[in-house]
Design an enzyme around this catalytic site. Structure first.
Site, PDB file in Angstrom:
ATOM      1  N   GLU A  27     -48.348  33.212  -6.811  1.00 42.77           N
ATOM      2  CA  GLU A  27     -49.151  34.309  -7.372  1.00 42.77           C
ATOM      3  C   GLU A  27     -48.290  35.292  -8.173  1.00 42.77           C
ATOM      4  O   GLU A  27     -47.065  35.298  -8.049  1.00 42.77           O
ATOM      5  CB  GLU A  27     -49.885  35.047  -6.249  1.00 42.77           C
ATOM      6  N   LYS A  88     -54.382  44.392 -11.539  1.00 42.24           N
ATOM      7  CA  LYS A  88     -54.435  43.544 -10.348  1.00 42.24           C
ATOM      8  C   LYS A  88     -55.801  42.868 -10.365  1.00 42.24           C
ATOM      9  O   LYS A  88     -56.825  43.531 -10.195  1.00 42.24           O
ATOM     10  CB  LYS A  88     -54.241  44.421  -9.105  1.00 42.24           C
ATOM     11  N   VAL A 108     -53.977  36.654  -4.153  1.00 43.51           N
ATOM     12  CA  VAL A 108     -54.183  35.414  -3.404  1.00 43.51           C
ATOM     13  C   VAL A 108     -55.540  34.816  -3.786  1.00 43.51           C
ATOM     14  O   VAL A 108     -55.651  33.614  -4.057  1.00 43.51           O
ATOM     15  CB  VAL A 108     -54.108  35.678  -1.877  1.00 43.51           C
ATOM     16  N   ASP A 140     -63.205  47.971   3.849  1.00 40.93           N
ATOM     17  CA  ASP A 140     -62.151  47.396   3.027  1.00 40.93           C
ATOM     18  C   ASP A 140     -61.691  46.069   3.629  1.00 40.93           C
ATOM     19  O   ASP A 140     -60.924  46.030   4.585  1.00 40.93           O
ATOM     20  CB  ASP A 140     -60.975  48.377   2.903  1.00 40.93           C
ATOM     21  N   SER A 142     -60.244  42.355   2.242  1.00 42.36           N
ATOM     22  CA  SER A 142     -59.722  41.701   1.034  1.00 42.36           C
ATOM     23  C   SER A 142     -60.589  40.526   0.602  1.00 42.36           C
ATOM     24  O   SER A 142     -61.074  39.747   1.440  1.00 42.36           O
ATOM     25  CB  SER A 142     -58.300  41.213   1.296  1.00 42.36           C
ATOM     26  N   ALA A 143     -60.740  40.401  -0.710  1.00 39.31           N
ATOM     27  CA  ALA A 143     -61.452  39.236  -1.272  1.00 39.31           C
ATOM     28  C   ALA A 143     -60.720  37.932  -0.964  1.00 39.31           C
ATOM     29  O   ALA A 143     -61.303  36.852  -1.089  1.00 39.31           O
ATOM     30  CB  ALA A 143     -61.609  39.406  -2.777  1.00 39.31           C
ATOM     31  N   ASP A 144     -59.460  38.030  -0.550  1.00 41.42           N
ATOM     32  CA  ASP A 144     -58.707  36.829  -0.174  1.00 41.42           C
ATOM     33  C   ASP A 144     -59.449  36.036   0.910  1.00 41.42           C
ATOM     34  O   ASP A 144     -59.403  34.807   0.929  1.00 41.42           O
ATOM     35  CB  ASP A 144     -57.324  37.202   0.382  1.00 41.42           C
ATOM     36  N   LYS A 161     -50.729  40.566   6.004  1.00 41.61           N
ATOM     37  CA  LYS A 161     -49.831  41.711   5.984  1.00 41.61           C
ATOM     38  C   LYS A 161     -50.066  42.583   7.214  1.00 41.61           C
ATOM     39  O   LYS A 161     -51.203  42.802   7.625  1.00 41.61           O
ATOM     40  CB  LYS A 161     -50.020  42.487   4.687  1.00 41.61           C
TER      41      LYS A 161
HETATM   42  N1  PSU Z   1     -48.297  39.555  -0.099  1.00 42.92           N
HETATM   43  C1  PSU Z   1     -47.165  40.232  -0.391  1.00 42.92           C
HETATM   44  N2  PSU Z   1     -47.216  41.199  -1.343  1.00 42.92           N
HETATM   45  C2  PSU Z   1     -48.356  41.438  -2.059  1.00 42.92           C
HETATM   46  C3  PSU Z   1     -49.554  40.708  -1.767  1.00 42.92           C
HETATM   47  C4  PSU Z   1     -49.449  39.785  -0.772  1.00 42.92           C
HETATM   48  O1  PSU Z   1     -46.126  39.992   0.231  1.00 42.92           O
HETATM   49  O2  PSU Z   1     -48.336  42.274  -2.955  1.00 42.92           O
HETATM   50  C5  PSU Z   1     -50.815  40.932  -2.583  1.00 42.92           C
HETATM   51  C6  PSU Z   1     -51.537  39.581  -2.707  1.00 42.92           C
HETATM   52  O3  PSU Z   1     -51.734  39.330  -4.076  1.00 42.92           O
HETATM   53  C7  PSU Z   1     -52.859  39.775  -2.006  1.00 42.92           C
HETATM   54  C8  PSU Z   1     -53.107  41.217  -2.278  1.00 42.92           C
HETATM   55  O4  PSU Z   1     -53.864  38.922  -2.484  1.00 42.92           O
HETATM   56  O5  PSU Z   1     -51.811  41.806  -2.052  1.00 42.92           O
HETATM   57  C9  PSU Z   1     -54.202  41.778  -1.393  1.00 42.92           C
HETATM   58  O6  PSU Z   1     -54.713  42.923  -1.983  1.00 42.92           O
HETATM   59  P1  PSU Z   1     -56.076  43.549  -1.405  1.00 42.92           P
HETATM   60  O7  PSU Z   1     -55.723  43.967  -0.014  1.00 42.92           O
HETATM   61  O8  PSU Z   1     -56.397  44.709  -2.304  1.00 42.92           O
HETATM   62  O9  PSU Z   1     -57.093  42.457  -1.426  1.00 42.92           O
HETATM   63 MN    MN Z   2     -59.168  46.007  -0.458  1.00 46.60          MN
END
Ligand code: PSU
Ligand code: MN
Length: 307
Positions: A27, A88, A108, A140, A142-144, A161
């Protein structure tokens, strides 16, 4: 679908896919929004080397000049790392970015989407996004996780994370029918640390078993992704309780500053890096390299099954 107008696959990657050779998707949000410049340049190069050394072709994805890019040139990697005017991009942003020619880094979720379009079955990241702490109020999530529910790509990450609510993230994945497999572990890792206190569905003994499960799942028509949870190597692992304190401080700061939505994850990662004087960043690099290596090993085994 009229993908060929939008998908731009680097020659080396396209040839490997055509010949059924192993490819690993990577990614770009981790570069543009997860790591500082210029350290991310070194990471972007090294992570591709790790994939090659384990026998696969790296394919970093991004949205550049109105195309879904699969496999970036050195200049394109540099563009993502500099991160000037690089958004992003989550699933909901993809069409807007392409249609208006905005450049963006793939999360992701979007890397999984693009990997599936390009026929790449496996992808390595740092850690997946998930259910945030306090999601009962903020919603909140994640769309992941939705992408893992629907898109046929295996994701190798050091768990989710640790800034997230790991228990709720695992509940969500269970509801969505996503297998959570531990790579040589019974414990779901917590990004910076080997263990989170939660278990996995199955302890994968080796890369070949991972490949076999991927093939079986998709042969059966069981659509959706697979989470392959690969713990950070022990020698780089940080102290769980120490990290909890740091994360709680970062979360408090985010709340005070009113950080919301897609800013949340980059804000927390950057603050945790500063609060640990870079120690967390060093761990972040190492766990991501380790994920790239394991993903490449699995890609090699998966390619054998499909010969
Ligand atoms: N893992 C990491 N660093 C990052 C991310 C993941 O070690 O920056 C990123 C990935 O791209 C993941 C995103 O999809 O953070 C998730 O963001 P959000 O929580 O806004 O969905
Ligand atoms: Mn989010």
């Amino acid at each position: 679908m009229n993908l060929k107008n939008y998908l731009s696959i680097a020659d080396e990657v396209a040839l490997a896919i055509k010949e059924g050779r192993p490819v690993v998707a990577l990614e770009s949000t981790i570069l543009s929004h997860g790591m500082p410049y210029p350290e991310n340049v070194e990471f972007a190069k090294n992570v591709e080397i790790v994939v090659r050394e384990a026998g696969a072709i790296p394919a970093t994805t991004a949205i550049i000049d109105g195309k879904l890019k699969v496999g970036l040139s050195a200049d394109e990697l540099q563009l993502m790392c500099k991160a000037e005017n690089i958004g992003k991009v989550s699933r909901r942003d993809v069409a807007t970015y392409i249609a208006t020619r905005k450049n963006g880094a793939t999360t992701v979720a979007t890397t999984m989407m693009i990997a599936e379009m390009a026929d790449i079955p496996i992808f390595a990241t740092g850690g997946i996004g998930g259910v945030h702490r306090g999601a009962q109020e903020t919603m909140d999530i994640s769309a992941d996780l939705q992408e893992l529910a629907h898109t046929n790509v295996a994701v190798v990450g050091a768990g989710c994370k640790s800034i997230l609510d790991i228990g709720l993230t695992l509940e969500y994945l269970e509801t969505m029918g996503v297998p959570v497999l531990g790579y040589r572990t019974d414990d779901f890792p917590a990004f910076y640390t080997v263990k989170s206190g939660f278990g996995v569905d199955f302890n994968l003994p080796d890369a070949a078993t991972a490949a076999k499960i991927m093939k079986t799942k998709w042969d059966l028509g069981l659509d959706g992704g697979i989470m392959i949870a690969n713990p950070i190597p022990e020698k780089y692992s940080l102290d769980f309780d120490e990290m909890e304190k740091v994360i709680n401080n970062a979360l408090k700061l985010a709340e005070e500053k009113g950080i919301k939505g897609k800013e949340t994850t980059p804000f927390l990662l950057a603050n945790i890096k500063d609060m640990t004087k870079g120690e967390s960043f060093a761990a972040n690099l190492q766990l991501a390299y380790n994920n790239a290596k394991v993903a490449a090993e699995i890609a090699v085994e998966y390619a054998k099954l499909n010969k």
